[in-house]
Design a protein around this motif. Sequence first.
Motif, PDB file in Angstrom:
ATOM      1  N   GLU A 134       0.828  -1.212   0.000  1.00  0.00           N
ATOM      2  CA  GLU A 134       0.000   0.000   0.000  1.00  0.00           C
ATOM      3  C   GLU A 134       0.856   1.254   0.000  1.00  0.00           C
ATOM      4  O   GLU A 134       0.507   2.257  -0.644  1.00  0.00           O
ATOM      5  N   VAL A 135       1.993   1.230   0.695  1.00  0.00           N
ATOM      6  CA  VAL A 135       2.860   2.411   0.729  1.00  0.00           C
ATOM      7  C   VAL A 135       3.514   2.615  -0.637  1.00  0.00           C
ATOM      8  O   VAL A 135       3.590   3.742  -1.143  1.00  0.00           O
ATOM      9  N   ALA A 136       3.992   1.531  -1.252  1.00  0.00           N
ATOM     10  CA  ALA A 136       4.576   1.645  -2.594  1.00  0.00           C
ATOM     11  C   ALA A 136       3.551   2.148  -3.597  1.00  0.00           C
ATOM     12  O   ALA A 136       3.850   2.997  -4.448  1.00  0.00           O
ATOM     13  N   ARG A 137       2.332   1.652  -3.499  1.00  0.00           N
ATOM     14  CA  ARG A 137       1.252   2.099  -4.403  1.00  0.00           C
ATOM     15  C   ARG A 137       1.017   3.597  -4.266  1.00  0.00           C
ATOM     16  O   ARG A 137       0.938   4.320  -5.270  1.00  0.00           O
ATOM     17  N   ASP A 138       0.950   4.070  -3.035  1.00  0.00           N
ATOM     18  CA  ASP A 138       0.698   5.493  -2.821  1.00  0.00           C
ATOM     19  C   ASP A 138       1.872   6.347  -3.303  1.00  0.00           C
ATOM     20  O   ASP A 138       1.667   7.445  -3.856  1.00  0.00           O
ATOM     21  N   ALA A 139       3.085   5.859  -3.096  1.00  0.00           N
ATOM     22  CA  ALA A 139       4.269   6.618  -3.520  1.00  0.00           C
ATOM     23  C   ALA A 139       4.340   6.735  -5.032  1.00  0.00           C
ATOM     24  O   ALA A 139       4.636   7.806  -5.584  1.00  0.00           O
ATOM     25  N   LEU A 140       4.082   5.647  -5.736  1.00  0.00           N
ATOM     26  CA  LEU A 140       4.094   5.688  -7.200  1.00  0.00           C
ATOM     27  C   LEU A 140       2.974   6.596  -7.723  1.00  0.00           C
ATOM     28  O   LEU A 140       3.178   7.356  -8.677  1.00  0.00           O
ATOM     29  N   ALA A 141       1.807   6.527  -7.096  1.00  0.00           N
ATOM     30  CA  ALA A 141       0.693   7.384  -7.507  1.00  0.00           C
ATOM     31  C   ALA A 141       1.025   8.857  -7.307  1.00  0.00           C
ATOM     32  O   ALA A 141       0.522   9.719  -8.040  1.00  0.00           O
ATOM     33  N   ALA A 142       1.901   9.144  -6.330  1.00  0.00           N
ATOM     34  CA  ALA A 142       2.310  10.527  -6.068  1.00  0.00           C
ATOM     35  C   ALA A 142       3.442  10.971  -6.985  1.00  0.00           C
ATOM     36  O   ALA A 142       3.930  12.104  -6.870  1.00  0.00           O
ATOM     37  N   GLY A 143       3.878  10.087  -7.882  1.00  0.00           N
ATOM     38  CA  GLY A 143       4.912  10.453  -8.848  1.00  0.00           C
ATOM     39  C   GLY A 143       6.321  10.298  -8.342  1.00  0.00           C
ATOM     40  O   GLY A 143       7.257  10.869  -8.928  1.00  0.00           O
ATOM     41  N   LYS A 144       6.524   9.500  -7.297  1.00  0.00           N
ATOM     42  CA  LYS A 144       7.861   9.306  -6.739  1.00  0.00           C
ATOM     43  C   LYS A 144       8.495   8.032  -7.285  1.00  0.00           C
ATOM     44  O   LYS A 144       7.809   7.044  -7.571  1.00  0.00           O
ATOM     45  N   ASP A 145       9.816   8.048  -7.421  1.00  0.00           N
ATOM     46  CA  ASP A 145      10.553   6.815  -7.654  1.00  0.00           C
ATOM     47  C   ASP A 145      10.651   6.077  -6.327  1.00  0.00           C
ATOM     48  O   ASP A 145      10.691   6.702  -5.261  1.00  0.00           O
ATOM     49  N   VAL A 146      10.711   4.732  -6.386  1.00  0.00           N
ATOM     50  CA  VAL A 146      10.537   3.938  -5.174  1.00  0.00           C
ATOM     51  C   VAL A 146      11.633   2.888  -5.021  1.00  0.00           C
ATOM     52  O   VAL A 146      11.877   2.096  -5.943  1.00  0.00           O
ATOM     53  N   LEU A 147      12.268   2.904  -3.857  1.00  0.00           N
ATOM     54  CA  LEU A 147      13.106   1.797  -3.399  1.00  0.00           C
ATOM     55  C   LEU A 147      12.403   1.233  -2.173  1.00  0.00           C
ATOM     56  O   LEU A 147      12.278   1.901  -1.150  1.00  0.00           O
ATOM     57  N   CYS A 148      11.925   0.002  -2.300  1.00  0.00           N
ATOM     58  CA  CYS A 148      11.055  -0.603  -1.288  1.00  0.00           C
ATOM     59  C   CYS A 148      11.749  -1.806  -0.669  1.00  0.00           C
ATOM     60  O   CYS A 148      12.425  -2.582  -1.363  1.00  0.00           O
ATOM     61  N   GLU A 149      11.595  -1.982   0.635  1.00  0.00           N
ATOM     62  CA  GLU A 149      12.104  -3.178   1.285  1.00  0.00           C
ATOM     63  C   GLU A 149      11.424  -4.413   0.695  1.00  0.00           C
ATOM     64  O   GLU A 149      10.331  -4.339   0.136  1.00  0.00           O
ATOM     65  N   LYS A 150      12.083  -5.551   0.838  1.00  0.00           N
ATOM     66  CA  LYS A 150      11.516  -6.822   0.390  1.00  0.00           C
ATOM     67  C   LYS A 150      10.620  -7.390   1.494  1.00  0.00           C
ATOM     68  O   LYS A 150      10.669  -6.919   2.641  1.00  0.00           O
ATOM     69  N   PRO A 151       9.794  -8.404   1.138  1.00  0.00           N
ATOM     70  CA  PRO A 151       9.581  -9.046  -0.161  1.00  0.00           C
ATOM     71  C   PRO A 151       8.470  -8.356  -0.935  1.00  0.00           C
ATOM     72  O   PRO A 151       7.731  -7.545  -0.375  1.00  0.00           O
ATOM     73  N   ALA A 152       8.366  -8.710  -2.203  1.00  0.00           N
ATOM     74  CA  ALA A 152       7.300  -8.156  -3.039  1.00  0.00           C
ATOM     75  C   ALA A 152       6.052  -9.003  -2.857  1.00  0.00           C
ATOM     76  O   ALA A 152       5.732  -9.874  -3.662  1.00  0.00           O
ATOM     77  N   GLY A 153       5.333  -8.756  -1.767  1.00  0.00           N
ATOM     78  CA  GLY A 153       4.065  -9.438  -1.555  1.00  0.00           C
ATOM     79  C   GLY A 153       4.033 -10.346  -0.347  1.00  0.00           C
ATOM     80  O   GLY A 153       5.014 -11.028  -0.044  1.00  0.00           O
ATOM     81  N   VAL A 154       2.883 -10.356   0.343  1.00  0.00           N
ATOM     82  CA  VAL A 154       2.703 -11.222   1.509  1.00  0.00           C
ATOM     83  C   VAL A 154       2.335 -12.643   1.097  1.00  0.00           C
ATOM     84  O   VAL A 154       2.411 -13.569   1.906  1.00  0.00           O
ATOM     85  N   ASP A 155       1.927 -12.805  -0.153  1.00  0.00           N
ATOM     86  CA  ASP A 155       1.554 -14.118  -0.687  1.00  0.00           C
ATOM     87  C   ASP A 155       1.587 -14.033  -2.204  1.00  0.00           C
ATOM     88  O   ASP A 155       1.959 -12.982  -2.785  1.00  0.00           O
ATOM     89  N   ALA A 156       1.225 -15.121  -2.876  1.00  0.00           N
ATOM     90  CA  ALA A 156       1.289 -15.151  -4.336  1.00  0.00           C
ATOM     91  C   ALA A 156       0.357 -14.126  -4.970  1.00  0.00           C
ATOM     92  O   ALA A 156       0.701 -13.508  -5.985  1.00  0.00           O
ATOM     93  N   GLU A 157      -0.812 -13.939  -4.384  1.00  0.00           N
ATOM     94  CA  GLU A 157      -1.763 -12.973  -4.940  1.00  0.00           C
ATOM     95  C   GLU A 157      -1.190 -11.558  -4.901  1.00  0.00           C
ATOM     96  O   GLU A 157      -1.290 -10.811  -5.884  1.00  0.00           O
TER      97      GLU A 157
END
Length: 382
Positions: A89-112
């Motif tokens: 959710e934080v990465a989604r909001d940051a990208l929507a705000a026009g920011k470049d993003v370096l995000c901690e891992k992992p990419a997702g809590v599950d496969a979905e």
Amino acid sequence: MAAPAIPPIRLGLIGTGLAVEKLHWPALRGLADRYAVTAFTDSSAEQRRRFAEYSGTDPALATADRAALLARDDVDAVLISVPIPHLYEVARDALAAGKDVLCEKPAGVDAEQAAAFLALAAGHPDRTFLVGENHFYRDDLRFARALLDGGAIGRLHLMAWRHVVRSVPRAGGFTGTPWRQRPQYRGGVHLDAGVHHIAQIRLLCGDIARVHGAVQAANSTIEAPSDLALTLVFTGGAIGSYTASYLEIPVPPESHDMRLYGTAGVLVLAGSDAERRVTRSSADATTHTTVFRGIDNGYRGELLDFADAVQFGVRPVGSVAQSVANAMVVQRAFDSAEQAAALALDPVPGAGPVPLWRPRGSARLFDGLPGQRISSSASFAA
């Protein structure tokens, strides 16, 4: 005439907890020519105060929440270091705000949610979106990968790795955080810490075609499986075993060596954060060891790769797709354990084999990077 200097990236920190204090800030403070922290926020006022104190950052740069930080015009990019369940959710909001993003891992809590991360990246092609994976940038691992690429041990046919440690809550440490003790993400410690090991395996051994896993719980301090035993089949034909256990009881000293067996030699990766060793054994019973001291375990390289992507359009190694590929090995391992069957791994779109990172503008592995490397040779012949 010299080219004009490129101004540093104006960086906002969302989350200033242990990952920033122990991992990211030590690298960031040495990259003042590439980054300037212009804002930071944390849900904990104490964490905000602590960050300002140890980093020397002006406390006036603290913001009340991430919405206030993302609304600032003096923030070009953000480093997201929040608990795993909130990363998306934080990465989604940051990208929507026009920011470049370096995000901690992992990419997702599950496969979905991993699939949602891929869709999020695809929906913002104009933004740099990197998911942190320091093992892709660690000097000893990149050196080992270069040896493998050069045919130093011939064709890789077998990988063996066992990682067993004691893991109990400790104040001031990663195991002391309540959200890690009661993880709201599938895989628990194997998705949090173990995904780094999967990244290392993929970097050195290539993509994984099939997994057969078993899990069990033997640690009452974490509400998730503590043990994972995994048999792997790689797309290149090699096979391997990976065992990880995070125990409640004290553990006798473990070597934690990763061993890669080839048709012309053996590669052994060993050591600790303070001193890592890569030893290549040849068919004539000689060994060549390179010792790495004073390296930062890849966080500087990760930040350099992100900066190069933002400022020069370089394609980063630690892409969202690569992070998803790491995480999906863990997810399929748990699927396999539940189904008591070997399962295939579908290729992750946009991932493929992990590229070997080198500092931009250099063909050599270690240009401009900290640390000491010492090589020696010996023989184990009778």
